[in-house]
Scaffold this motif. Structure first.
Motif, short mmCIF file in Angstrom:
data_model
loop_
_atom_site.label_atom_id
_atom_site.label_comp_id
_atom_site.label_asym_id
_atom_site.label_seq_id
_atom_site.Cartn_x
_atom_site.Cartn_y
_atom_site.Cartn_z
N MET A 162 0.82 -1.21 0.00
CA MET A 162 0.00 0.00 0.00
C MET A 162 0.85 1.27 0.00
O MET A 162 0.33 2.38 -0.01
CB MET A 162 -0.94 0.01 1.21
N HIS A 163 2.17 1.13 0.04
CA HIS A 163 3.11 2.25 -0.05
C HIS A 163 2.84 3.33 0.99
O HIS A 163 2.84 4.51 0.69
CB HIS A 163 3.10 2.85 -1.45
N LEU A 164 2.61 2.90 2.20
CA LEU A 164 2.30 3.84 3.28
C LEU A 164 3.45 4.81 3.53
O LEU A 164 3.23 5.96 3.87
CB LEU A 164 2.00 3.06 4.57
N LYS A 165 4.66 4.36 3.33
CA LYS A 165 5.84 5.18 3.63
C LYS A 165 6.22 6.14 2.51
O LYS A 165 7.12 6.94 2.66
CB LYS A 165 7.02 4.26 3.93
N GLU A 166 5.52 6.06 1.37
CA GLU A 166 5.89 6.88 0.22
C GLU A 166 4.91 8.02 0.00
O GLU A 166 3.80 8.00 0.50
CB GLU A 166 5.93 6.00 -1.04
N GLY A 167 5.35 9.00 -0.74
CA GLY A 167 4.47 10.11 -1.13
C GLY A 167 4.69 11.33 -0.26
O GLY A 167 5.41 11.31 0.74
N GLU A 168 4.03 12.39 -0.64
CA GLU A 168 4.21 13.65 0.05
C GLU A 168 3.51 13.70 1.40
O GLU A 168 3.88 14.48 2.26
CB GLU A 168 3.73 14.80 -0.84
N ASN A 169 2.51 12.86 1.60
CA ASN A 169 1.77 12.85 2.86
C ASN A 169 2.12 11.65 3.73
O ASN A 169 1.30 11.22 4.54
CB ASN A 169 0.27 12.85 2.58
N ALA A 170 3.31 11.10 3.57
CA ALA A 170 3.68 9.87 4.28
C ALA A 170 3.58 10.04 5.80
O ALA A 170 3.04 9.16 6.49
CB ALA A 170 5.08 9.43 3.88
N LYS A 171 4.07 11.16 6.33
CA LYS A 171 4.02 11.37 7.78
C LYS A 171 2.58 11.44 8.27
O LYS A 171 2.24 10.90 9.32
CB LYS A 171 4.77 12.65 8.16
N TRP A 172 1.73 12.12 7.52
CA TRP A 172 0.32 12.23 7.91
C TRP A 172 -0.38 10.88 7.80
O TRP A 172 -1.22 10.55 8.64
CB TRP A 172 -0.40 13.27 7.07
N ASN A 173 -0.04 10.12 6.78
CA ASN A 173 -0.64 8.78 6.62
C ASN A 173 -0.29 7.88 7.79
O ASN A 173 -1.14 7.19 8.35
CB ASN A 173 -0.18 8.14 5.31
N ILE A 174 0.97 7.89 8.17
CA ILE A 174 1.42 7.06 9.29
C ILE A 174 0.80 7.55 10.60
O ILE A 174 0.36 6.75 11.42
CB ILE A 174 2.96 7.03 9.36
N SER A 175 0.75 8.87 10.79
CA SER A 175 0.13 9.43 12.00
C SER A 175 -1.35 9.05 12.08
O SER A 175 -1.84 8.67 13.15
CB SER A 175 0.27 10.95 12.02
N ALA A 176 -2.06 9.16 10.98
CA ALA A 176 -3.48 8.81 10.96
C ALA A 176 -3.67 7.32 11.24
O ALA A 176 -4.58 6.93 11.97
CB ALA A 176 -4.10 9.18 9.62
N LEU A 177 -2.81 6.48 10.68
CA LEU A 177 -2.89 5.04 10.93
C LEU A 177 -2.64 4.72 12.40
O LEU A 177 -3.38 3.94 13.00
CB LEU A 177 -1.89 4.29 10.05
N LEU A 178 -1.62 5.33 12.98
CA LEU A 178 -1.33 5.09 14.40
C LEU A 178 -2.48 5.56 15.29
O LEU A 178 -2.83 4.88 16.26
CB LEU A 178 -0.02 5.77 14.80
N PHE A 179 -3.07 6.69 14.95
CA PHE A 179 -4.22 7.17 15.72
C PHE A 179 -5.40 6.21 15.60
O PHE A 179 -6.07 5.90 16.59
CB PHE A 179 -4.62 8.58 15.25
N ALA A 180 -5.65 5.71 14.39
CA ALA A 180 -6.75 4.75 14.18
C ALA A 180 -6.49 3.46 14.95
O ALA A 180 -7.41 2.88 15.54
CB ALA A 180 -6.91 4.46 12.69
N ILE A 181 -5.25 3.01 14.97
CA ILE A 181 -4.91 1.80 15.73
C ILE A 181 -5.11 2.03 17.23
O ILE A 181 -5.62 1.16 17.93
CB ILE A 181 -3.46 1.35 15.42
N LEU A 182 -4.74 3.21 17.72
CA LEU A 182 -4.96 3.54 19.12
C LEU A 182 -6.45 3.51 19.47
O LEU A 182 -6.84 2.92 20.47
CB LEU A 182 -4.37 4.91 19.44
N ILE A 183 -7.27 4.13 18.63
CA ILE A 183 -8.72 4.14 18.87
C ILE A 183 -9.26 2.71 18.84
O ILE A 183 -10.06 2.31 19.71
CB ILE A 183 -9.44 5.03 17.82
N LEU A 184 -8.84 1.93 17.85
CA LEU A 184 -9.28 0.54 17.76
C LEU A 184 -8.89 -0.25 19.00
O LEU A 184 -9.69 -1.00 19.57
CB LEU A 184 -8.70 -0.12 16.51
N PHE A 185 -7.66 -0.06 19.45
CA PHE A 185 -7.17 -0.74 20.65
C PHE A 185 -8.02 -0.36 21.87
O PHE A 185 -8.42 -1.22 22.66
CB PHE A 185 -5.70 -0.39 20.89
N LEU A 186 -8.29 0.94 22.02
CA LEU A 186 -9.10 1.39 23.15
C LEU A 186 -10.52 0.83 23.11
O LEU A 186 -11.06 0.44 24.15
CB LEU A 186 -9.14 2.93 23.19
#
Length: 113
Positions: A73-97
């Motif tokens: 899915m090339h999460l680490k690539e592109g101009e918005n890579a940091k935002w993509n990873i941040s959004a994914l980590l936030f979604a994982i945190l919410i899912l975990f909670l």
């Protein structure tokens, strides 16, 4: 007139930047196969107890998820890579909670009654 007009004309030169390389896809594919075979072998040969098997399957599933995001899915690539990873980590945190909170509430209700 010198340039091709079909859809695949100019994509070969920039293939490395916008998409994964063949090496990246092959590594991701091999990792996916290994992460699928490990729990399959453990379950089919009854190598662990029930709890250990469930934990192993969950760990392999999380690793499989990470491999899919990273290599395909090339999460680490592109101009918005940091935002993509941040959004994914936030979604994982919410899912975990949500999951942990649900288990906690269900456990509390089972013990209380």
């Amino acid at each position: 007139m010198g340039q091709p007009t079909h859809g695949h004309g100019g994509h070969d030169a920039g293939h490395e930047g916008g998409h994964g390389s063949l090496k990246s896809y092959v590594i991701g594919f091999i990792l996916s196969i290994v992460l699928t075979i490990i729990p399959l072998v453990v379950v089919m040969n009854d190598m662990m107890g029930k709890t250990g098997t469930i934990v192993l399957i969950l760990i392999m599933a999380v690793l499989q998820f990470a491999v899919q995001l990273w290599f395909f899915m090339h999460l680490k690539e592109g101009e918005n890579a940091k935002w993509n990873i941040s959004a994914l980590l936030f979604a994982i945190l919410i899912l975990f909670l949500v999951v942990v909170g649900s288990i906690w509430i269900m456990n509390y209700n089972m013990v209380a009654h």
